[in-house]
Design a protein around this motif. Structure first.
Motif, mmCIF file in Angstrom:
data_model
loop_
_atom_site.group_PDB
_atom_site.id
_atom_site.type_symbol
_atom_site.label_atom_id
_atom_site.label_comp_id
_atom_site.label_asym_id
_atom_site.label_seq_id
_atom_site.Cartn_x
_atom_site.Cartn_y
_atom_site.Cartn_z
ATOM 1 N N THR A 249 4.483 -11.569 4.211
ATOM 2 C CA THR A 249 3.156 -11.708 4.840
ATOM 3 C C THR A 249 3.160 -11.194 6.274
ATOM 4 N N SER A 250 4.096 -10.300 6.588
ATOM 5 C CA SER A 250 4.280 -9.891 7.990
ATOM 6 C C SER A 250 3.300 -8.824 8.452
ATOM 7 N N SER A 251 2.524 -8.233 7.542
ATOM 8 C CA SER A 251 1.574 -7.202 7.952
ATOM 9 C C SER A 251 0.375 -7.826 8.655
ATOM 10 N N SER A 252 -0.417 -6.972 9.308
ATOM 11 C CA SER A 252 -1.531 -7.456 10.118
ATOM 12 C C SER A 252 -2.675 -8.008 9.274
ATOM 13 N N ASN A 253 -2.810 -7.537 8.033
ATOM 14 C CA ASN A 253 -3.870 -8.053 7.167
ATOM 15 C C ASN A 253 -3.405 -8.033 5.713
ATOM 16 N N GLN A 254 -4.185 -8.653 4.867
ATOM 17 C CA GLN A 254 -3.799 -8.807 3.467
ATOM 18 C C GLN A 254 -3.714 -7.460 2.744
ATOM 19 N N ALA A 255 -4.664 -6.570 2.994
ATOM 20 C CA ALA A 255 -4.678 -5.267 2.324
ATOM 21 C C ALA A 255 -3.410 -4.478 2.623
ATOM 22 N N GLU A 256 -2.960 -4.525 3.896
ATOM 23 C CA GLU A 256 -1.736 -3.819 4.283
ATOM 24 C C GLU A 256 -0.513 -4.445 3.617
ATOM 25 N N THR A 257 -0.499 -5.770 3.539
ATOM 26 C CA THR A 257 0.603 -6.473 2.869
ATOM 27 C C THR A 257 0.703 -6.048 1.406
#
Length: 376
Positions: free
Chosen positions: A292-300
């Motif tokens: 979950t380290s990305s800035s938003n859910q879509a990027e994750t």
């Protein structure tokens, strides 16, 4: 990138490592192996499924051959009859309760060429991109080969001399003549030809200019590998494993084998795959897990799916998965992300010699693909 080949003659298993990570296994175990050529006897002809069963000498399993894999014109009944002798080659090794899949369209691989006794013409590997080199190789083989046989020029033939190409072709023609002569005097079922041993096949199929080192586990293998490389003018470091631990243990290949038998496969950033193989198809489920380290859910989701695509391509080769494969990627809302994932997946599968055929990414995040299983 560092590339290494591990060959354990004691275990009849070899592995190709890229950056110390196994990308391919070679296994040579069992009574019936990929590429074996048999004089078989037709046991049963089944027009309802356009196929026949042939006896290749296995006590409890028959070889399966589809009408499309039987050379010649006409219906199945016109091509084969019960008790007929048939020269066949194994294209799928037996698994579970299934016998081997066979064909009458034989192919005999060499270092630089593949001989197709029942085909015609010359084809050059698409990986050879120079038009001048393609023309040179095609003209050499066209002049050398007998009328009535086909030849595929392999990628490894690029830059090779006329003499090297001729020697490879002569060896293959000699093998074919031996098969024909043996078939004339043998009674089915009989093994007519078996490809070279594990060491020879691994070096022929996996050793190229990118390989830094070959590690073997016997003195005989060391000597033979050195001779083969010298004969093929290849400069590769060859070492013999020493120590109390077995070669596969000390190099960590055994752990990779264990992982390749597990249902769950972890991804580098916390996601994971579930790989379930059934008789009908294989299902791969992609999960984001703890990532979950990305800035938003879509990027994750996109990063997880991209990592999954890389690992799925690797696992298909490691496990030698064949047939229909359904991949359930994590759902993505963005059309751009879907296109990026599909393009990335296509690229990761390009190196696979089993030539996976990939379908479209559905609205539910499902991708269908088929892959030709080659060996064990």
């Amino acid at each position: 990138m560092t590339k290494k080949i591990i060959i354990s003659e004691k275990d009849n298993i070899a592995a190709v490592l890229e950056d110390n990570k196994v990308c391919e296994f070679f296994v040579s175990k069992g009574d019936v192996l990929l590429g074996d050529v048999y004089l078989s006897r037709v046991d049963n002809v089944l027009p309802s499924i356009e196929a026949a069963f042939v006896d290749v000498g296995m006590p409890d399993k028959m070889g399966f051959i589809h009408t499309d894999d039987i050379m010649g014109k006409g219906t199945l009944k016109e091509k084969v009859k019960p008790n007929q002798k048939l020269i066949v080659q194994v294209v799928k090794e037996p698994t579970g309760h299934k016998g081997p899949r066979v064909t009458t369209a034989l192919s005999l691989p060499g270092r630089f060429l593949v001989l197709l006794p029942d085909e015609k013409g010359v084809n050059v590997s698409k990986k050879i991109t120079s038009q001048k080199e393609r023309a040179r190789l095609k003209s050499i083989v066209s002049l050398l080969k007998p009328v009535g046989v086909g030849v595929i020029v392999r990628t490894e033939a690029e830059g090779q001399s006329d003499a090297e190409i001729q020697e490879d072709l002569e060896i293959l023609l000699e093998k074919w003549n031996s098969i024909v002569n043996a078939a004339d005097s043998a009674n089915p079922p009989t093994l007519l030809y078996r490809d070279q041993d594990l060491l020879y096949r691994v070096i022929r199929e996996a050793c190229d200019s990118n390989v830094d080192e070959i590690v073997v586990d016997t003195a005989f293998a060391l000597h033979r590998t050195t001779q083969l490389l010298q004969h093929w003018n290849m400069q590769v470091k060859v070492t013999m494993h020493k120590g109390n631990e077995a070669l596969l243990v000390s190099t960590g290949v055994n752990k990779e084998i264990e992982k390749a038998l597990n249902t769950r496969v972890n991804l580098p950033l916390g996601g994971y795959l579930f790989i379930q193989q059934t008789e009908a198809l294989t299902v791969v489920d992609v999960n984001s897990g703890k990532f979950t380290s990305s800035s938003n859910q879509a990027e994750t989701i996109l990063k997880t799916n991209m990592q999954a695509a890389d690992e799925i391509a690797r696992q298909l080769k490691l496990r030698n998965i064949g047939g229909m494969v359904i991949v359930d990627f994590i759902d993505m809302a963005s059309r751009m992300d879907k296109l990026a994932l599909l393009e990335h997946f296509e690229l990761t599968l390009e190196k696979d010699k089993a030539k996976p055929q990939i379908g479209q990414l559905s609205d539910l995040g499902l991708v269908e693909l088929t892959r030709h299983r080659q060996g064990q």
